[in-house]
Design an enzyme around this catalytic site. Structure first.
Site, PDB file in Angstrom:
ATOM      1  N   ILE A  23       0.783  -1.016   0.006  1.00 47.69           N
ATOM      2  CA  ILE A  23      -0.284  -0.358  -0.158  1.00 47.69           C
ATOM      3  C   ILE A  23       0.551   1.019  -0.411  1.00 47.69           C
ATOM      4  CG2 ILE A  23      -0.770   0.237   2.974  1.00 47.69           C
ATOM      5  CD1 ILE A  23      -3.358   1.319   2.117  1.00 47.69           C
ATOM      6  N   CYS A  24       0.453   2.192  -0.467  1.00 47.95           N
ATOM      7  CA  CYS A  24       1.079   3.295  -0.830  1.00 47.95           C
ATOM      8  C   CYS A  24       2.614   3.644  -1.337  1.00 47.95           C
ATOM      9  CB  CYS A  24       0.859   4.251   1.121  1.00 47.95           C
ATOM     10  SG  CYS A  24       1.172   6.098   1.015  1.00 47.95           S
ATOM     11  N   HIS A  25       3.364   4.184  -0.702  1.00 45.00           N
ATOM     12  CA  HIS A  25       4.741   3.950  -0.664  1.00 45.00           C
ATOM     13  C   HIS A  25       5.626   2.248  -1.116  1.00 45.00           C
ATOM     14  CE1 HIS A  25       4.054   8.372  -0.600  1.00 45.00           C
ATOM     15  NE2 HIS A  25       5.619   8.382  -0.838  1.00 45.00           N
ATOM     16  N   SER A  82      -2.715  -0.970  -2.116  1.00 47.43           N
ATOM     17  CA  SER A  82      -4.192   0.210  -2.350  1.00 47.43           C
ATOM     18  C   SER A  82      -3.265   1.506  -2.634  1.00 47.43           C
ATOM     19  CB  SER A  82      -4.705   0.151  -1.554  1.00 47.43           C
ATOM     20  OG  SER A  82      -5.806  -0.540  -1.282  1.00 47.43           O
TER      21      SER A  82
END
Length: 189
Positions: free
Chosen positions: A111-113, A160
């Site tokens: 998720i994210c980075h 995500s």
């Protein structure tokens, strides 16, 4: 779906992992019956952050990455956080550990980075994923297609964008970990 009998690795950086991206999947997986092993570059305590800048919480690390292998687990979750993801992708042991999940066809969530770690592990060619929007160029340069979606699943890889997506991310993780190995997961490893 229940995850009784499943052992899931949850990566955390010694510093800089985004608190909700670590703690929400941890709680969701445990609530679903999984055993979750917190893995980092070293044992001891890891310090999370909120919004990359504000202090989060301290979390106990169960195992150092050098003392475990992908074969010990049914799946892997990599939370984001700019500093946390960057620290993890710089560690050769973490990168090899992540790559081995793909080689073994095991489900992975990022998720994210966290896709920075996947880029470093060279497992994104031909995949479609999402992430924090600023990683779009990095992901495209790594041979993947980037989409702006709450959650994206590609052959056992769940991605995500940010903490707002955590409900969908956690639900899809539980589904994919429940399904188990994906032979087509190995295509990019």
């Amino acid at each position: 779906m229940k995850l009784d009998g499943k052992n899931i690795a949850l990566l955390i950086s010694p510093r800089g992992t985004e608190e909700p991206e670590f703690s929400k999947p941890l709680a969701a997986l445990r609530d679903a019956g999984a055993k979750v092993t917190v893995v980092s570059t070293q044992t001891g305590t890891a310090k999370t952050v909120n919004g990359d800048l504000d202090p989060g919480s301290d979390h106990q690390v169960d195992s150092a990455v050098g003392s475990v292998s992908a074969g010990d687990f049914h799946g892997l979750v990599i939370p984001g956080g700019t500093v946390g993801a960057d620290t993890l992708r710089a560690d050769k042991g973490v990168v090899a550990f992540v790559h081995d999940f793909f080689s073994q066809g095991k489900p992975v969530g990022a998720i994210c980075h966290a896709p920075w770690v996947l880029i470093e592990a060279d497992v994104l060619k031909g995949r479609t994923i999402t992430s924090y929007p600023s990683l779009k160029t990095d992901i495209t340069n790594a041979g993947a297609t980037w989409v702006d979606k709450e959650v994206m699943t590609d052959s056992g890889l769940v991605t995500s964008r940010n903490p707002d997506d955590l409900p969908a991310f956690c639900a899809k993780l539980i589904e994919e970990f429940g399904e188990g190995r994906h032979e087509d997961q190995t295509r990019s490893a």
